[in-house]
Design a protein around this motif. Sequence first.
Motif, short mmCIF file in Angstrom:
data_model
loop_
_atom_site.label_atom_id
_atom_site.label_comp_id
_atom_site.label_asym_id
_atom_site.label_seq_id
_atom_site.Cartn_x
_atom_site.Cartn_y
_atom_site.Cartn_z
N LYS A 1 -6.63 15.62 2.08
CA LYS A 1 -5.18 15.18 1.95
C LYS A 1 -5.38 13.81 0.92
CE LYS A 1 -3.05 16.18 6.30
NZ LYS A 1 -2.91 15.83 7.42
N LEU A 2 -6.48 13.19 0.80
CA LEU A 2 -6.71 12.00 -0.06
C LEU A 2 -6.91 12.45 -1.59
CD1 LEU A 2 -9.02 9.70 1.84
CD2 LEU A 2 -6.63 9.25 0.79
N LEU A 3 -7.67 13.83 -1.48
CA LEU A 3 -7.72 14.37 -2.91
C LEU A 3 -6.61 14.85 -3.34
CD1 LEU A 3 -11.14 16.42 -1.84
CD2 LEU A 3 -10.91 14.45 -3.59
N LYS A 4 -5.47 15.37 -2.55
CA LYS A 4 -4.30 16.11 -3.00
C LYS A 4 -3.54 14.99 -3.53
CE LYS A 4 -1.93 19.53 -3.64
NZ LYS A 4 -2.39 20.79 -4.60
N GLN A 5 -3.59 13.93 -2.91
CA GLN A 5 -2.74 12.60 -3.47
C GLN A 5 -3.31 12.14 -4.77
OE1 GLN A 5 -3.53 9.50 -0.68
NE2 GLN A 5 -1.77 10.20 0.58
N LEU A 6 -4.78 11.97 -4.79
CA LEU A 6 -5.31 11.73 -6.28
C LEU A 6 -5.03 12.65 -7.24
CD1 LEU A 6 -8.84 10.50 -4.80
CD2 LEU A 6 -7.00 9.07 -5.97
N GLU A 7 -5.23 13.89 -6.96
CA GLU A 7 -4.58 15.17 -8.03
C GLU A 7 -3.46 14.74 -8.41
OE1 GLU A 7 -5.40 19.80 -7.89
OE2 GLU A 7 -3.66 19.02 -6.49
N LYS A 8 -2.53 14.26 -7.81
CA LYS A 8 -0.97 14.05 -8.36
C LYS A 8 -0.79 12.75 -9.05
CE LYS A 8 0.94 16.89 -4.66
NZ LYS A 8 1.84 16.81 -3.33
N MET A 9 -1.68 11.81 -8.86
CA MET A 9 -1.54 10.39 -9.34
C MET A 9 -1.99 10.58 -10.93
SD MET A 9 -2.82 7.57 -6.99
CE MET A 9 -2.33 7.85 -5.15
N ASP A 10 -1.14 9.51 -11.42
CA ASP A 10 -1.73 9.22 -13.00
C ASP A 10 -2.87 8.29 -12.84
OD1 ASP A 10 0.10 10.87 -14.50
OD2 ASP A 10 1.71 9.33 -14.32
N THR A 11 -3.67 8.18 -13.80
CA THR A 11 -4.82 7.26 -13.49
C THR A 11 -4.18 5.80 -13.78
OG1 THR A 11 -5.21 7.51 -15.93
CG2 THR A 11 -6.52 8.91 -14.42
N ASP A 12 -3.27 5.60 -14.20
CA ASP A 12 -2.73 4.06 -14.33
C ASP A 12 -1.75 3.83 -13.31
OD1 ASP A 12 -0.64 5.85 -15.01
OD2 ASP A 12 -0.03 4.59 -17.10
N ASP A 13 -1.77 4.71 -12.37
CA ASP A 13 -0.98 4.54 -11.06
C ASP A 13 -1.40 3.26 -10.31
OD1 ASP A 13 -0.05 4.51 -8.34
OD2 ASP A 13 0.98 6.18 -8.95
N PRO A 14 -0.65 2.20 -10.11
CA PRO A 14 -1.47 0.99 -9.16
C PRO A 14 -2.11 1.28 -7.93
CG PRO A 14 0.89 0.76 -9.33
CD PRO A 14 0.73 1.88 -10.39
N ARG A 15 -1.75 2.44 -7.21
CA ARG A 15 -2.18 3.02 -6.02
C ARG A 15 -3.47 3.71 -6.42
NH1 ARG A 15 2.25 6.68 -4.50
NH2 ARG A 15 2.01 7.05 -6.41
N MET A 16 -3.87 4.17 -7.47
CA MET A 16 -5.13 4.78 -7.72
C MET A 16 -6.37 4.23 -7.15
SD MET A 16 -6.63 7.73 -9.11
CE MET A 16 -5.94 8.53 -10.24
N GLY A 17 -6.67 2.90 -7.54
CA GLY A 17 -7.93 2.29 -7.02
C GLY A 17 -8.03 2.19 -5.53
N SER A 18 -6.87 1.75 -4.89
CA SER A 18 -7.00 1.61 -3.26
C SER A 18 -7.11 3.40 -2.74
CB SER A 18 -5.69 1.14 -2.75
OG SER A 18 -4.51 1.97 -3.02
N ALA A 19 -6.56 4.26 -3.16
CA ALA A 19 -6.49 5.66 -3.02
C ALA A 19 -8.12 5.94 -3.23
CB ALA A 19 -5.69 6.57 -3.61
N LEU A 20 -8.95 5.78 -4.43
CA LEU A 20 -10.02 6.02 -4.61
C LEU A 20 -10.89 5.39 -3.59
CD1 LEU A 20 -10.48 6.29 -8.77
CD2 LEU A 20 -11.18 7.86 -6.85
N GLN A 21 -10.79 4.25 -3.39
CA GLN A 21 -11.93 3.40 -2.49
C GLN A 21 -11.57 4.00 -0.99
OE1 GLN A 21 -13.88 1.04 -3.50
NE2 GLN A 21 -14.67 1.69 -1.32
N GLU A 22 -10.50 4.35 -0.80
CA GLU A 22 -10.12 5.11 0.57
C GLU A 22 -10.87 6.24 0.64
OE1 GLU A 22 -6.61 6.77 3.67
OE2 GLU A 22 -6.01 5.59 1.78
N LEU A 23 -10.79 7.01 -0.48
CA LEU A 23 -11.71 8.50 -0.38
C LEU A 23 -13.23 8.21 -0.35
CD1 LEU A 23 -11.78 11.40 -0.90
CD2 LEU A 23 -12.21 10.62 -3.45
#
Length: 186
Positions: free
Chosen positions: A84-106
């Motif tokens: 589920k985290l990978l699917k979220q990251l797949e849909k996110m732009d790298t400049d999305d402010p949530r990218m860092g926290s989603a990557l850390q959670e992964l």
Amino acid sequence: MGHGGNVIEELMVDHREVEEIFGRIQAMTGGGQQLRDLVDEVTIELVRHSVAEEQYLYPAVREHIAGGDRLADKEIEDHERVEKLLKQLEKMDTDDPRMGSALQELMDEVSEHIQDEDTNLFPMLAQATTPEILMDLGDKIRRAKAVAPTRPHPAAPNSPTASKLLAPGAGLVDRARDFVTGRGKS
């Protein structure tokens, strides 16, 4: 890193490769295409690894380890959260402010999963089986990874039988998409 050997050696090499990619992600100072390429690379590795484990490792855990059903179920739940985290990251732009926290959670989720398998599950499996079984499982894991999907499919069934039937088709479609888009070629 070299692949081959028994199932434990094969999967531990995968674990070290994922940790190496995480190290490169953590060392980055920017984002953009370089970050997208690393997210794609870790996604491909994690999806292939998870599919192979669900097809062959966890059925072996259920069969050979006392309390294996509980252990396998826990590992599969870990995979579901990661997918589920990978699917979220797949849909996110790298400049999305949530990218860092989603990557850390992964990274936290996967690192905990790796630690658990390396220190608990793999030693139990080695103790409960023969070297021949471990080698056979290593061969099966390598074959499964070769045809496994490269993109997260969190809605797909995760039973070993369904995965063995559906994963090669999904993998073929994913690899065709990857070829057309150049994903995973960096």
